[in-house]
Design a protein around this motif. Structure first.
Motif, PDB file in Angstrom:
ATOM      1  N   PRO A 247       1.972   4.144 -12.054  1.00 52.05           N
ATOM      2  CA  PRO A 247       3.026   5.174 -11.979  1.00 52.05           C
ATOM      3  C   PRO A 247       3.955   4.991 -10.780  1.00 52.05           C
ATOM      4  O   PRO A 247       5.139   5.341 -10.847  1.00 52.05           O
ATOM      5  CB  PRO A 247       2.231   6.485 -11.877  1.00 52.05           C
ATOM      6  CG  PRO A 247       0.855   6.083 -11.440  1.00 52.05           C
ATOM      7  CD  PRO A 247       0.625   4.726 -11.996  1.00 52.05           C
ATOM      8  N   ASP A 248       3.441   4.449  -9.667  1.00 50.09           N
ATOM      9  CA  ASP A 248       4.303   4.228  -8.503  1.00 50.09           C
ATOM     10  C   ASP A 248       5.342   3.145  -8.793  1.00 50.09           C
ATOM     11  O   ASP A 248       6.484   3.229  -8.317  1.00 50.09           O
ATOM     12  CB  ASP A 248       3.454   3.826  -7.294  1.00 50.09           C
ATOM     13  CG  ASP A 248       2.556   4.955  -6.820  1.00 50.09           C
ATOM     14  OD1 ASP A 248       2.921   6.125  -7.064  1.00 50.09           O
ATOM     15  OD2 ASP A 248       1.501   4.685  -6.218  1.00 50.09           O
ATOM     16  N   MET A 250       6.622   2.545 -11.750  1.00 52.88           N
ATOM     17  CA  MET A 250       7.593   3.120 -12.674  1.00 52.88           C
ATOM     18  C   MET A 250       8.598   4.041 -11.969  1.00 52.88           C
ATOM     19  O   MET A 250       9.665   4.330 -12.500  1.00 52.88           O
ATOM     20  CB  MET A 250       6.858   3.897 -13.777  1.00 52.88           C
ATOM     21  CG  MET A 250       6.008   3.016 -14.666  1.00 52.88           C
ATOM     22  SD  MET A 250       7.005   1.770 -15.508  1.00 52.88           S
ATOM     23  CE  MET A 250       5.734   0.624 -16.070  1.00 52.88           C
ATOM     24  N   SER A 251       8.260   4.505 -10.763  1.00 53.56           N
ATOM     25  CA  SER A 251       9.153   5.413 -10.041  1.00 53.56           C
ATOM     26  C   SER A 251      10.107   4.689  -9.093  1.00 53.56           C
ATOM     27  O   SER A 251      10.949   5.329  -8.460  1.00 53.56           O
ATOM     28  CB  SER A 251       8.324   6.429  -9.245  1.00 53.56           C
ATOM     29  OG  SER A 251       7.583   5.788  -8.217  1.00 53.56           O
ATOM     30  N   LEU A 252      10.012   3.364  -8.979  1.00 49.17           N
ATOM     31  CA  LEU A 252      10.869   2.606  -8.067  1.00 49.17           C
ATOM     32  C   LEU A 252      12.309   2.540  -8.573  1.00 49.17           C
ATOM     33  O   LEU A 252      12.577   2.677  -9.770  1.00 49.17           O
ATOM     34  CB  LEU A 252      10.335   1.182  -7.897  1.00 49.17           C
ATOM     35  CG  LEU A 252       9.004   1.026  -7.162  1.00 49.17           C
ATOM     36  CD1 LEU A 252       8.595  -0.451  -7.149  1.00 49.17           C
ATOM     37  CD2 LEU A 252       9.073   1.574  -5.745  1.00 49.17           C
ATOM     38  N   ASP A 253      13.234   2.316  -7.637  1.00 46.38           N
ATOM     39  CA  ASP A 253      14.627   2.098  -8.021  1.00 46.38           C
ATOM     40  C   ASP A 253      14.747   0.777  -8.763  1.00 46.38           C
ATOM     41  O   ASP A 253      13.857  -0.075  -8.692  1.00 46.38           O
ATOM     42  CB  ASP A 253      15.525   2.079  -6.783  1.00 46.38           C
ATOM     43  CG  ASP A 253      15.578   3.436  -6.093  1.00 46.38           C
ATOM     44  OD1 ASP A 253      15.293   4.444  -6.759  1.00 46.38           O
ATOM     45  OD2 ASP A 253      15.875   3.472  -4.884  1.00 46.38           O
ATOM     46  N   ARG A 254      15.889   0.596  -9.438  1.00 48.59           N
ATOM     47  CA  ARG A 254      16.056  -0.625 -10.219  1.00 48.59           C
ATOM     48  C   ARG A 254      16.342  -1.837  -9.334  1.00 48.59           C
ATOM     49  O   ARG A 254      15.964  -2.955  -9.678  1.00 48.59           O
ATOM     50  CB  ARG A 254      17.193  -0.444 -11.226  1.00 48.59           C
ATOM     51  CG  ARG A 254      17.469  -1.704 -12.032  1.00 48.59           C
ATOM     52  CD  ARG A 254      18.296  -1.430 -13.242  1.00 48.59           C
ATOM     53  NE  ARG A 254      18.524  -2.656 -14.013  1.00 48.59           N
ATOM     54  CZ  ARG A 254      19.092  -2.687 -15.201  1.00 48.59           C
ATOM     55  NH1 ARG A 254      19.486  -1.567 -15.775  1.00 48.59           N
ATOM     56  NH2 ARG A 254      19.260  -3.831 -15.831  1.00 48.59           N
ATOM     57  N   GLN A 255      16.996  -1.631  -8.176  1.00 47.66           N
ATOM     58  CA  GLN A 255      17.378  -2.786  -7.372  1.00 47.66           C
ATOM     59  C   GLN A 255      17.278  -2.462  -5.883  1.00 47.66           C
ATOM     60  O   GLN A 255      17.593  -1.357  -5.438  1.00 47.66           O
ATOM     61  CB  GLN A 255      18.819  -3.206  -7.712  1.00 47.66           C
ATOM     62  CG  GLN A 255      19.220  -4.550  -7.119  1.00 47.66           C
ATOM     63  CD  GLN A 255      20.566  -5.009  -7.630  1.00 47.66           C
ATOM     64  OE1 GLN A 255      21.551  -4.278  -7.525  1.00 47.66           O
ATOM     65  NE2 GLN A 255      20.641  -6.211  -8.186  1.00 47.66           N
ATOM     66  N   ARG A 281      12.898  -2.278 -15.191  1.00 50.07           N
ATOM     67  CA  ARG A 281      13.219  -3.465 -14.407  1.00 50.07           C
ATOM     68  C   ARG A 281      13.290  -3.100 -12.931  1.00 50.07           C
ATOM     69  O   ARG A 281      13.835  -2.057 -12.564  1.00 50.07           O
ATOM     70  CB  ARG A 281      14.559  -4.066 -14.834  1.00 50.07           C
ATOM     71  CG  ARG A 281      14.552  -4.743 -16.193  1.00 50.07           C
ATOM     72  CD  ARG A 281      15.856  -5.500 -16.405  1.00 50.07           C
ATOM     73  NE  ARG A 281      15.855  -6.223 -17.665  1.00 50.07           N
ATOM     74  CZ  ARG A 281      16.290  -5.721 -18.808  1.00 50.07           C
ATOM     75  NH1 ARG A 281      16.749  -4.479 -18.842  1.00 50.07           N
ATOM     76  NH2 ARG A 281      16.267  -6.441 -19.913  1.00 50.07           N
ATOM     77  N   VAL A 282      12.760  -3.992 -12.108  1.00 54.82           N
ATOM     78  CA  VAL A 282      12.870  -3.851 -10.664  1.00 54.82           C
ATOM     79  C   VAL A 282      13.267  -5.209 -10.101  1.00 54.82           C
ATOM     80  O   VAL A 282      12.616  -6.214 -10.375  1.00 54.82           O
ATOM     81  CB  VAL A 282      11.549  -3.385 -10.016  1.00 54.82           C
ATOM     82  CG1 VAL A 282      11.720  -3.272  -8.500  1.00 54.82           C
ATOM     83  CG2 VAL A 282      11.097  -2.060 -10.601  1.00 54.82           C
ATOM     84  N   GLU A 289       9.604  -6.110   0.202  1.00 54.77           N
ATOM     85  CA  GLU A 289       9.153  -5.464  -1.034  1.00 54.77           C
ATOM     86  C   GLU A 289       8.672  -4.036  -0.761  1.00 54.77           C
ATOM     87  O   GLU A 289       7.980  -3.797   0.226  1.00 54.77           O
ATOM     88  CB  GLU A 289       7.966  -6.223  -1.647  1.00 54.77           C
ATOM     89  CG  GLU A 289       8.175  -7.672  -1.924  1.00 54.77           C
ATOM     90  CD  GLU A 289       6.847  -8.349  -2.213  1.00 54.77           C
ATOM     91  OE1 GLU A 289       6.398  -8.300  -3.371  1.00 54.77           O
ATOM     92  OE2 GLU A 289       6.248  -8.902  -1.263  1.00 54.77           O
ATOM     93  N   PRO A 290       8.992  -3.093  -1.640  1.00 54.49           N
ATOM     94  CA  PRO A 290       8.347  -1.783  -1.557  1.00 54.49           C
ATOM     95  C   PRO A 290       6.841  -1.938  -1.749  1.00 54.49           C
ATOM     96  O   PRO A 290       6.388  -2.829  -2.473  1.00 54.49           O
ATOM     97  CB  PRO A 290       8.983  -1.010  -2.720  1.00 54.49           C
ATOM     98  CG  PRO A 290      10.266  -1.721  -3.007  1.00 54.49           C
ATOM     99  CD  PRO A 290      10.010  -3.150  -2.691  1.00 54.49           C
ATOM    100  N   GLU A 291       6.060  -1.088  -1.113  1.00 45.80           N
ATOM    101  CA  GLU A 291       4.611  -1.221  -1.147  1.00 45.80           C
ATOM    102  C   GLU A 291       4.069  -1.194  -2.573  1.00 45.80           C
ATOM    103  O   GLU A 291       3.191  -1.977  -2.938  1.00 45.80           O
ATOM    104  CB  GLU A 291       3.971  -0.096  -0.332  1.00 45.80           C
ATOM    105  CG  GLU A 291       2.446  -0.052  -0.381  1.00 45.80           C
ATOM    106  CD  GLU A 291       1.802  -1.324   0.142  1.00 45.80           C
ATOM    107  OE1 GLU A 291       0.669  -1.619  -0.278  1.00 45.80           O
ATOM    108  OE2 GLU A 291       2.432  -2.028   0.961  1.00 45.80           O
ATOM    109  N   ALA A 292       4.599  -0.309  -3.422  1.00 42.91           N
ATOM    110  CA  ALA A 292       4.124  -0.214  -4.803  1.00 42.91           C
ATOM    111  C   ALA A 292       4.377  -1.518  -5.550  1.00 42.91           C
ATOM    112  O   ALA A 292       3.544  -1.976  -6.337  1.00 42.91           O
ATOM    113  CB  ALA A 292       4.798   0.950  -5.528  1.00 42.91           C
ATOM    114  N   PHE A 293       5.537  -2.135  -5.318  1.00 46.13           N
ATOM    115  CA  PHE A 293       5.861  -3.395  -5.984  1.00 46.13           C
ATOM    116  C   PHE A 293       4.940  -4.505  -5.499  1.00 46.13           C
ATOM    117  O   PHE A 293       4.436  -5.302  -6.298  1.00 46.13           O
ATOM    118  CB  PHE A 293       7.327  -3.767  -5.727  1.00 46.13           C
ATOM    119  CG  PHE A 293       7.789  -4.972  -6.496  1.00 46.13           C
ATOM    120  CD1 PHE A 293       8.362  -4.836  -7.754  1.00 46.13           C
ATOM    121  CD2 PHE A 293       7.637  -6.248  -5.977  1.00 46.13           C
ATOM    122  CE1 PHE A 293       8.779  -5.942  -8.471  1.00 46.13           C
ATOM    123  CE2 PHE A 293       8.047  -7.368  -6.689  1.00 46.13           C
ATOM    124  CZ  PHE A 293       8.627  -7.211  -7.938  1.00 46.13           C
TER     125      PHE A 293
END
Length: 444
Positions: A247-248, A250-255, A281-282, A289-293
């Motif tokens: 779920p984290d 899926m909540s990220l921004d696209r770019q 898409r991310v 990188e964001p931690e979730a990614f």
């Protein structure tokens, strides 16, 4: 007295309990096992738990590279009977034998998890080994959308008949329409690290038919190219779905774009997940990188390397040659001990094959490459010969309706090729299930 159970005491699956069924429980690094633990210290098929007698459990090491310990002592080629309180160490995981009781073990829930829309492993389970599931027919994403539309149209029709045109909706309530469960249909992931002198590209994809592919290019650098594909089974698809439906993520921004690296250097990651109802898409370029990614990306890379057996695709030439030499040493040791236990020839083939895979990505090939290939072919041919002889013994017992002998011979076949993805194992296991059922029915 009830048969004891297995309790995992540490790691990712700490607290899970497993019952040992008629066909046993296989543990290892590959998703084809009943208990999959992603640990580089484990072999793809590491050890096997089987029932013994009326209420006992027996443990066999499947010619693993790093061995299995019971109460601190390394397990040899002979199986050992387990009792409550015994501690089994496999890699970094500790498993305790405990008295039966409590909730149903996790092994009985192997079909639970994320449905990817690529077919479910759930089924009645009748006539199958413990931990296995009856494969179900796959339904395409298009059919999912059609069924959802039909369900919605039906619900609207009921509402109009019972409520919109004077019906008493209170007497006949219309059930709410359930939204279709989100499913992973396809996936693409790409990582690129480039400078004006070199480029490293790591690409993986999951197609709608369940085929996982990985491509690695490192040029000129190590001048390495890898391109491997494997069709995943339902259990592996479920695990991949669990990773991607974070779920984290899926909540990220696209770019995400940053100035951390100046041109002509490039550092980028891109992940596209095609779901049953949308595409996520991310893209990350020249920034942290964001931690979730990062968490999902590392799990993806580990999963892919494990499933395709390419753990070291990002290592240097010197590292690959060193790891290949270690694998070849294991392959030779298992070859020399081929008469000690049934699984050693298969272990020799797998060890040599891994050594060849490490060196196959290098150009030019080192001198040892041909030697390792010869060792692999030698072990493979001997395994094929012995398997054919053993299969003849099993088939003879089956033709004579000597079910006890047939069961013993078929178990040996399963030990000779312990990988459940191997067609030879599947054939022997299916026959063993039938024979054991006949023995329960008094030979009928």
């Amino acid at each position: 007295m009830k048969r004891p159970e297995l309790l995992i005491e540490n790691g990712e699956f700490a607290g899970r309990r497993y019952q040992v069924g008629e066909a046993g429980l296989r543990l290892g690094r590959s998703s084809s096992n009943d208990i999959q633990i992603v640990d580089e210290e484990l072999s793809r098929n590491h050890c096997m738990f089987e029932i013994h007698g009326e209420d006992g459990i027996r443990l066999t090491d499947l010619a693993s590279a790093n061995g299995t310990r019971v109460n601190g002592a390394i397990l040899g080629s002979e199986a050992v009977d387990l009792k409550p309180g015994d501690a089994i160490e496999v890699g970094g995981t500790l498993i305790r034998v405990v008295p039966a009781g409590g909730e149903a073990p996790a092994a009985a829930s192997a079909a639970e998890g994320v449905d990817l829309g690529l077919g479910s492993g759930a089924g009645s389970g009748e006539g199958l080994p413990a931990g296995g599931q009856q494969p179900a027919k796959r339904r395409s994403p298009v059919m999912n959308v059609i069924w959802a539309a039909v369900a919605a149209l039906l619900a609207v029709s009921i509402y109009l008949v019972l409520g919109g045109f004077g019906g008493d909706a209170g007497d006949s309530p219309v059930p709410p329409v359930e939204e279709p469960e989100e499913r992973v249909v396809e996936m693409r992931y790409e990582k690129v690290v480039a400078t004006s002198q070199s480029i490293f590209r790591y690409y993986m994809s999951l197609s709608s038919d369940g085929a996982l592919r990985i491509i690695v290019d490192d040029v000129p650098g190590e001048n390495r190219h890898v391109d491997q594909t494997r069709r995943l089974d339902e259990k592996a698809l479920e695990r991949l779905g669990e990773i991607l439906l974070d779920p984290d993520l899926m909540s990220l921004d696209r770019q995400y774009v940053g100035p951390d690296v100046e041109p002509p250097e490039l550092r980028s990651w891109e992940l596209a997940v095609v779901l049953s109802s949308r595409v996520r898409r991310v893209s990350i370029v020249n920034t942290q990188e964001p931690e979730a990614f990062r968490r999902v990306r590392e799990k993806l890379e580990t999963f892919t390397k494990n499933e395709l057996g390419v753990w070291a695709i990002q290592c240097s030439r010197a590292q690959l040659e060193e790891m290949a030499a270690e694998c070849a040493e294991t392959g030779l040791m298992k070859w020399d001990d081929r008469d000690v236990e049934y699984g050693n020839l298969d272990a020799s083939v797998r060890a040599y094959r891994e050594a060849v895979q490490y060196l196959d990505t290098l150009n030019p090939k080192p001198p040892e490459f041909a030697e390792y290939r010869e060792g692999m072919e030698r072990a493979r041919k001997e395994l094929d010969r012995r398997y054919a002889d053993q299969r003849f013994k099993a088939d003879r017992a089956l033709n004579l309706s000597d079910w006890e002998t047939a069961a013993a011979e078929l178990k040996i076949l399963c030990q000779m090729v312990p990988d459940r993805e191997d067609d030879r194992y599947r054939e022997a296991a299916a026959k063993l299930v039938d024979v054991e059922q006949r023995l329960k029915n008094g030979g009928r």
